[in-house]
Design an enzyme around this catalytic site. Structure first.
Site, mmCIF file in Angstrom:
data_model
loop_
_atom_site.group_PDB
_atom_site.id
_atom_site.type_symbol
_atom_site.label_atom_id
_atom_site.label_comp_id
_atom_site.label_asym_id
_atom_site.label_seq_id
_atom_site.Cartn_x
_atom_site.Cartn_y
_atom_site.Cartn_z
ATOM 1 N N ASP A 235 0.851 -1.260 0.076
ATOM 2 C CA ASP A 235 -0.093 -0.033 0.139
ATOM 3 C C ASP A 235 0.920 1.181 0.073
ATOM 4 O OD1 ASP A 235 -1.860 2.124 0.711
ATOM 5 O OD2 ASP A 235 -3.154 0.825 1.551
ATOM 6 N N ASP B 235 -7.936 2.424 -9.078
ATOM 7 C CA ASP B 235 -9.229 1.465 -9.262
ATOM 8 C C ASP B 235 -10.541 2.660 -9.022
ATOM 9 O OD1 ASP B 235 -7.994 -1.553 -8.753
ATOM 10 O OD2 ASP B 235 -7.021 -0.015 -7.843
ATOM 11 N N ARG C 101 -1.412 0.911 -19.598
ATOM 12 C CA ARG C 101 -2.395 -0.396 -20.119
ATOM 13 C C ARG C 101 -3.808 -0.010 -19.610
ATOM 14 N NH1 ARG C 101 -1.293 -6.376 -19.571
ATOM 15 N NH2 ARG C 101 0.847 -5.914 -19.913
#
Ligand SMILES: C[S@@+](CC[C@H](N)C(=O)[O-])C[C@H]1O[C@@H](n2cnc3c(N)ncnc32)[C@H](O)[C@@H]1O
Length: 243
Positions: free
Chosen positions: A126, A148, A223
């Site tokens: 993290d 995310d 990506r």
């Protein structure tokens, strides 16, 4: 009786592991990762191997390549395309990358080994642990690229770009440092802009729509971003200045 630690942050990432590591991947994790892993038990120090030895230490100011003795930080580098590109383009900068997903870390270890990159450091975990470990004003540039998205309303509190992460970032960024944030989720762009607006130590560097619609030349495609493009989602490229 268990005492719940309310100070623990919510997990902002998905899985840590994908497929079982191949023998080569296992070797990279065993041999290369310990060499370049951040040691959170030791004090922060810039890598000296990224400073070109041909430049004498007592040379007058201005004669060293731009970025010498700087550290840049990428949070959630995924497959590492951007981290590796920046490390190659900026050999005098130390690139610190944070990513809990083992398969992504292995891709970076592979590039470090193959291309003999001496200026990459990795934390497989993290990024917020690294943010707490870094000294005040120690980072000259930071990247959070397509974090995310956590699109469901009940999961939005897991989004990494929020008031508490921005407070951590404001402490470790140097005055004048740039923080880049990209997303392909309109609602994330909006909530992040609100959080940046509330954190008065950051100023949004946009004067016209092209400033956040067009990706700068020194910001290569990742990506995840390429997937967003294929699927027809708008991408937002934000740059903030630490005041
Ligand atoms: C959607 S992916 C994008 C990866 C890459 N930046 C890209 O654009 O292709 C988000 C990445 O952020 C990582 N991540 C999420 N929370 C994190 C955290 N707290 N610290 C470090 N990485 C994190 C995830 O593991 C994941 O690989």
């Amino acid at each position: 009786m268990t005492i719940r630690d309310n100070t623990r942050e919510l997990r902002s990432f998905g899985r840590r592991k994908g497929r079982k590591a191949t023998p080569r991947q296992a070797a990279l994790l065993r041999d290369v990762l310990p060499r370049i892993a951040i040691d959170l038990a030791a004090p922060f120090a810039l890598s000296t191997s990224s400073v070109p030895s041909a430049v004498p230490c007592d040379s007058p100011a201005g004669s060293r390549p731009e970025g010498t003795n700087e550290a840049w930080l990428e949070i959630g580098f995924g497959g590492g395309e951007h981290l590796v590109w920046q490390a190659k383009q900026n050999p005098v900068v130390t690139l610190i990358g944070c990513e809990p997903f083992e398969d992504g870390v292995v891709k970076v270890l592979d590039a470090v080994e193959r291309d003999h990159l001496a200026n990459v450091r990795v934390h497989m975990g993290d990024a917020r642990d690294v943010l707490r470990w870094l000294p005040d004003a120690s980072i000259a540039r930071a990247f959070i690229l397509f974090p995310d998205p956590w699109p469901k309303r009940k999961h939005q509190k897991r989004r990494l770009v929020n008031a508490s992460t921005l407070a951590l970032l404001a402490r470790i960024l140097k005055p004048g440092a740039e923080l880049r944030f990209g997303t392909d989720i309109g609602d994330y762009a909006r909530s992040a802009l609100e959080a940046f607006h509330a954190e008065k130590r950051f100023c949004w560097q946009a004067e016209r729509p092209a400033d956040w619609r067009i990706r700068p030349a020194d910001w290569p495609e990742t990506r995840y971003e390429a997937k967003a493009e294929r699927e027809g989602r708008v991408r937002y490229y934000f740059r903030f200045r630490r005041l």
